[in-house]
Design an enzyme around this catalytic site. Structure first.
Site, PDB file in Angstrom:
ATOM      1  N   SER A 177       0.854  -1.189   0.000  1.00  0.00           N
ATOM      2  CA  SER A 177       0.000   0.000   0.000  1.00  0.00           C
ATOM      3  C   SER A 177       0.888   1.235   0.000  1.00  0.00           C
ATOM      4  CB  SER A 177      -0.877   0.018   1.245  1.00  0.00           C
ATOM      5  OG  SER A 177      -1.329   1.342   1.471  1.00  0.00           O
TER       6      SER A 177
ATOM      7  N   HIS B  62      -1.354  -1.441  -4.175  1.00  0.00           N
ATOM      8  CA  HIS B  62      -2.607  -1.101  -3.495  1.00  0.00           C
ATOM      9  C   HIS B  62      -2.655   0.419  -3.289  1.00  0.00           C
ATOM     10  CE1 HIS B  62      -5.963  -2.084  -0.692  1.00  0.00           C
ATOM     11  NE2 HIS B  62      -5.498  -1.066   0.028  1.00  0.00           N
TER      12      HIS B  62
ATOM     13  N   ASP C  40      -4.860   3.546  -1.750  1.00  0.00           N
ATOM     14  CA  ASP C  40      -5.914   3.872  -0.787  1.00  0.00           C
ATOM     15  C   ASP C  40      -6.495   5.243  -1.080  1.00  0.00           C
ATOM     16  OD1 ASP C  40      -5.970   1.605   1.065  1.00  0.00           O
ATOM     17  OD2 ASP C  40      -3.869   2.136   1.403  1.00  0.00           O
TER      18      ASP C  40
ATOM     19  N   MET D 201      -9.097   8.025  -0.132  1.00  0.00           N
ATOM     20  CA  MET D 201      -9.899   8.461   1.035  1.00  0.00           C
ATOM     21  C   MET D 201     -10.444   9.863   0.787  1.00  0.00           C
ATOM     22  SD  MET D 201      -7.490   7.221   4.169  1.00  0.00           S
ATOM     23  CE  MET D 201      -6.592   5.660   4.110  1.00  0.00           C
TER      24      MET D 201
ATOM     25  N   HIS E  39      -8.590   0.822  -3.631  1.00  0.00           N
ATOM     26  CA  HIS E  39      -9.453   0.623  -2.469  1.00  0.00           C
ATOM     27  C   HIS E  39     -10.155   1.954  -2.206  1.00  0.00           C
ATOM     28  CE1 HIS E  39      -9.389  -0.173   2.207  1.00  0.00           C
ATOM     29  NE2 HIS E  39     -10.612  -0.033   1.731  1.00  0.00           N
TER      30      HIS E  39
ATOM     31  N   MET F 257     -12.260   4.294  -0.284  1.00  0.00           N
ATOM     32  CA  MET F 257     -12.847   4.598   1.024  1.00  0.00           C
ATOM     33  C   MET F 257     -13.536   5.948   0.887  1.00  0.00           C
ATOM     34  SD  MET F 257      -9.645   3.273   3.284  1.00  0.00           S
ATOM     35  CE  MET F 257      -8.587   3.247   1.851  1.00  0.00           C
TER      36      MET F 257
ATOM     37  N   MET G 276     -11.091  -5.739   6.227  1.00  0.00           N
ATOM     38  CA  MET G 276     -10.287  -4.736   6.944  1.00  0.00           C
ATOM     39  C   MET G 276      -9.926  -5.284   8.315  1.00  0.00           C
ATOM     40  SD  MET G 276      -9.784  -2.188   4.947  1.00  0.00           S
ATOM     41  CE  MET G 276      -8.735  -1.369   6.144  1.00  0.00           C
TER      42      MET G 276
ATOM     43  N   GLY H 209      -8.542   4.266   7.393  1.00  0.00           N
ATOM     44  CA  GLY H 209      -8.245   5.693   7.491  1.00  0.00           C
ATOM     45  C   GLY H 209      -6.761   5.988   7.640  1.00  0.00           C
TER      46      GLY H 209
ATOM     47  N   ASP I  33      -6.299  -6.301   4.852  1.00  0.00           N
ATOM     48  CA  ASP I  33      -5.698  -4.970   4.811  1.00  0.00           C
ATOM     49  C   ASP I  33      -5.686  -4.373   6.217  1.00  0.00           C
ATOM     50  OD1 ASP I  33      -4.913  -2.392   4.184  1.00  0.00           O
ATOM     51  OD2 ASP I  33      -6.621  -1.958   2.884  1.00  0.00           O
TER      52      ASP I  33
ATOM     53  N   GLY J 253      -2.369  -3.704   9.364  1.00  0.00           N
ATOM     54  CA  GLY J 253      -1.556  -4.375  10.377  1.00  0.00           C
ATOM     55  C   GLY J 253      -0.890  -5.659   9.900  1.00  0.00           C
TER      56      GLY J 253
END
Ligand code: DX5
Ligand code: ZN
Length: 224
Positions: free
Chosen positions: A7, A32, A34, A36, A65, A67, A136, A141, A174, A176
């Site tokens: 990511s 990946h 993200d 947002m 992805h 969001m 998730m 976020g 996705d 951690g």
């Protein structure tokens, strides 16, 4: 087959091409991205122009992805920018079936994302039309958050449902994902592994990616 999807959220955006190339040399299978909007999640990141720029510097599939609220209006724009995989949040769309059909209409793989509090069972009626489920394992976020271990139960449930119903959607995780969690994640049944901080947070993305893939591959041998 295990696929690592670094990511870029945790990458140095001033050196993005170099960092993506390094992760690619380390064995990354996807990139990946993200997206947002500051509404669906409490953060703002990138949009279609960055996807279009990344499209020019790698031939890896781009996993977008979303969001964002009202993703339908942006699906065609992300597809035009070069997205190969597009996922929308179950929690963000009132007509999930329609959103998935729209993604497929634009020749992208269609995925659904579920937040930590969203049950796997909410996907029951659309599992047969999707290409992947993104579980998730943090609240979306931000990068660098702690892995929520209950996600392992959700991955295992999805793997069981997939087998029972003879389906072949991929299971992506996705949040951690790191050397200390990746083994359990793979043993639970996930095969597409998003990792931001663990690839770009420190050190060399190539080496970090190699270490994660090695740990994940070793864990596949221990799957039940
Ligand atoms: C979080 C994003 C993730 C994030 C993961 O909302 O969807 O893709 O980059 O970051 P890490 O791997 O650092 O938990
Ligand atoms: Zn993500």
């Amino acid at each position: 087959m295990i696929e690592l999807a670094p990511s870029i959220l945790s990458a140095d955006f001033a050196r993005l091409a170099e960092q993506i190339r390094s992760a690619e040399e380390g064995g990354a299978a996807l990139v990946h991205l993200d997206v947002m909007d500051g509404h669906f999640v409490p953060n703002l990141t990138i949009g279609p122009p960055v996807v279009a720029s990344v499209r020019k510097i790698t031939s890896l599939p781009l996993d977008c992805h979303l969001m964002i609220e009202k993703p339908d209006q942006f699906i065609p724009i992300f597809a035009d920018a070069g997205a190969d995989w597009i996922s929308v949040h179950q929690e963000a769309v009132p007509h999930l079936h329609r959103s998935l059909e729209l993604i497929k209409h634009h020749d992208c793989l269609a995925g659904v994302v579920i937040n930590p509090a969203t049950p796997v069972e909410t996907l029951s009626e659309i599992l047969d039309i999707i290409d992947y489920v993104l579980v998730m394992s943090v609240n979306p976020g931000f990068g660098g958050q702690k892995f929520i271990r209950h996600s392992l139960v959700k991955i295992a449930k999805l793997a069981t449902l997939r087998q029972q119903r003879g389906l072949n959607f991929r299971i992506e995780i996705d949040g951690g994902v790191a050397l200390d969690t990746i083994g359990d994640i793979v043993r639970a049944g996930a095969e597409v592994l998003v990792a931001g901080n663990a690839v770009f947070g420190s050190g060399n993305p190539k080496e970090q990616a190699q270490k994660l893939i090695k740990a994940a591959t070793e864990a596949t041998l221990q799957r039940a």
